[in-house]
Design an enzyme around this catalytic site. Structure first.
Site, mmCIF file in Angstrom:
data_model
loop_
_atom_site.group_PDB
_atom_site.id
_atom_site.type_symbol
_atom_site.label_atom_id
_atom_site.label_comp_id
_atom_site.label_asym_id
_atom_site.label_seq_id
_atom_site.Cartn_x
_atom_site.Cartn_y
_atom_site.Cartn_z
ATOM 1 N N LYS A 294 0.834 -1.213 0.000
ATOM 2 C CA LYS A 294 0.000 0.000 0.000
ATOM 3 C C LYS A 294 0.870 1.265 0.000
ATOM 4 O O LYS A 294 2.082 1.180 -0.061
ATOM 5 C CB LYS A 294 -0.958 -0.049 1.195
ATOM 6 C CG LYS A 294 -1.814 -1.328 1.250
ATOM 7 C CD LYS A 294 -2.859 -1.390 0.165
ATOM 8 C CE LYS A 294 -3.470 -2.766 -0.050
ATOM 9 N NZ LYS A 294 -4.290 -3.303 1.017
HETATM 10 C C1 LIG Z 1 -5.210 -4.424 1.532
HETATM 11 C C2 LIG Z 1 -6.677 -4.278 1.598
HETATM 12 C C3 LIG Z 1 -7.441 -4.483 2.762
HETATM 13 C C4 LIG Z 1 -6.940 -5.072 4.037
HETATM 14 O O1 LIG Z 1 -5.711 -4.841 4.368
HETATM 15 P P1 LIG Z 1 -4.774 -5.717 5.320
HETATM 16 O O2 LIG Z 1 -3.962 -4.609 5.924
HETATM 17 O O3 LIG Z 1 -3.983 -6.598 4.421
HETATM 18 O O4 LIG Z 1 -5.582 -6.435 6.326
HETATM 19 C C5 LIG Z 1 -8.788 -4.204 2.718
HETATM 20 N N1 LIG Z 1 -9.393 -3.776 1.612
HETATM 21 C C6 LIG Z 1 -8.714 -3.591 0.467
HETATM 22 C C7 LIG Z 1 -9.448 -3.093 -0.731
HETATM 23 C C8 LIG Z 1 -7.341 -3.851 0.409
HETATM 24 O O5 LIG Z 1 -6.680 -3.692 -0.737
#
Ligand SMILES: *Cc1c(COP(=O)(O)O)cnc(C)c1O
Length: 393
Positions: free
Chosen positions: A193
């Site tokens: 991210k």
């Molecule tokens: C990455 C992601 C999440 C959850 O993230 P984690 O930190 O991996 O638990 C939720 N929604 C979307 C759309 C994502 O891309």
């Protein structure tokens, strides 16, 4: 015509270009070394400091940091009052966590179709799916392009909208930053991210009661945390609702604080790379570049193109495999959630989300991350040209 690597030709790149990866520098290393000697490894001052920084960059009044983005969505569902017997409307295409957070609360996800241009949840389909049982709406800013948040708020008519902004830190909608567009905004700090804490997440809100609820929710439902308890010189605490251990360590927050300082520069770099893709992909007729609405400034977590399969004598899967052989780490985001066996076994039937299910068949994620060089983008485009020429009609 060049021989594809998949057929024994030499690949466009010698090493695999991943679709996303973190950027870590000397400041990040120093921040981690410092926190290890600080005396607080979890639930200490850096959690609060990271939360203050998140508020500063997004304009939200409260940030509650937790140990994953999934936990952030779960906490938001709890704060929104989602519970047994409720329905929550969720887009048919997203990462699994956008829907599993609803199941965690023993409620029912109701999947809505997508807008064909942005692939975000379609407010008109949401309107068709609202019932007397609807308790909330999860709106995912897919790839970092904001949903039509005003339209969603109108359709929600007072129901809370949980913005899953795991892709959208730094995005703007009608000149307003992501973080205050809906009652709850969930972020993820997974390494792919915009900024990372290793694992981590946060919920942004302007509602003080919700913030208090979520602080307790991340800490077993206890009414205040270790630090406050220490300050009060007391062993006593109460539990008034079911909570979890969703606490984020100070170690992670030290990294997050250091990473956030670079988020504006990184977003600018993402935009440069996207502009280069748009320019170079003009010459690849089988590839549709992402659509951006005039009132949105996306955060570009993912660069998702769509293949014009009618101009190719190959499937998306064959193009994917051929590009991987060229050492281009393409990916697909995401398989429709209701297609998963978990949901199929609960009775969800395919064929109810015409846009999502059609577009899923031709989506392809190209590599995009701030540490990428212009040459990497050129390699991706050269490989796409090579593969689509070989498979062209
Ligand atoms: C990455 C992601 C999440 C959850 O993230 P984690 O930190 O991996 O638990 C939720 N929604 C979307 C759309 C994502 O891309």
């Amino acid at each position: 015509m060049l021989k594809l690597a998949i057929h024994g030709g030499s690949p466009v790149r010698q090493t695999m270009l991943p679709y996303a990866t973190q950027s870590i520098d000397a400041e990040d290393h120093a921040a981690i070394r410092e926190v290890l000697d600080s005396g607080w490894l979890t639930t200490g001052p850096l959690v609060a400091a990271f939360e203050r920084d998140l508020c500063a960059v997004t304009g939200a009044q409260y940030a509650v940091a937790v140990n994953t983005g999934t936990a952030a969505l779960h906490a938001a569902c709890s704060a929104a009052g989602v519970g047994s017997g409720d329905e929550v409307i969720v887009p048919a295409i997203s990462f699994a966590a956008s829907a599993s957070c609803v199941l965690f609360q023993r409620a029912t996800p109701v999947f809505a179709d997508l807008c064909p241009d942005t692939l975000n949840i379609d407010p008109e389909d949401v309107a068709r799916k609202v019932t007397s049982k609807t308790r909330a709406i999860v709106a995912v800013d897919f790839t970092g392009h904001p949903c039509d948040h005003d339209a969603l708020r109108d359709v929600a008519d007072g129901l809370p909208v949980i913005e899953d902004a795991a892709h959208a830190l730094g995005a703007q909608y009608k000149g307003r930053p992501v973080g205050t567009l809906q009652r709850y905004t969930a972020l993820s700090f997974h390494p792919v991210k915009h900024v990372t804490t290793g694992e981590g997440g946060a919920i942004l809100t302007n509602d003080p009661a919700s913030a208090r609820h979520m602080r307790s929710f991340r800490h077993h439902g206890i009414d205040f945390d270790f630090q406050e308890r220490g300050e009060r010189q007391s062993w006593e605490y109460d539990i008034n609702s079911l909570g979890y251990n969703y606490r984020i360590p100070d170690i992670n927050c030290a990294l997050g604080i250091s990473q956030l300082k670079k988020s504006v520069t990184w977003l600018a770099r993402r935009k440069e790379l996207v502009a280069l893709y748009t320019e170079l992909l003009k010459d690849v007729p089988c590839v549709e570049t992402p659509h951006v609405r005039g009132d949105c400034d996306p955060a570009w977590h993912l660069y998702v193109v769509r293949l014009n399969l009618e101009r190719l004598c190959a499937t998306r899967g064959e193009v994917f495999t051929a590009l991987r052989a060229e050492n281009i780490g393409v990916n697909v985001h995401y398989i429709p959630i209701p297609w998963m066996s978990l949901y199929a076994n609960m009775g969800y039937k395919r064929g109810q989300w015409p846009v999502a299910e059609r577009e899923y068949g031709r989506m392809l994620t190209l590599p995009l991350f701030p540490g990428m060089h212009n040459k990497d983008v050129e390699d991706v485009v050269v490989a796409l040209q090579k593969v689509t020429n070989a498979y062209g009609k």
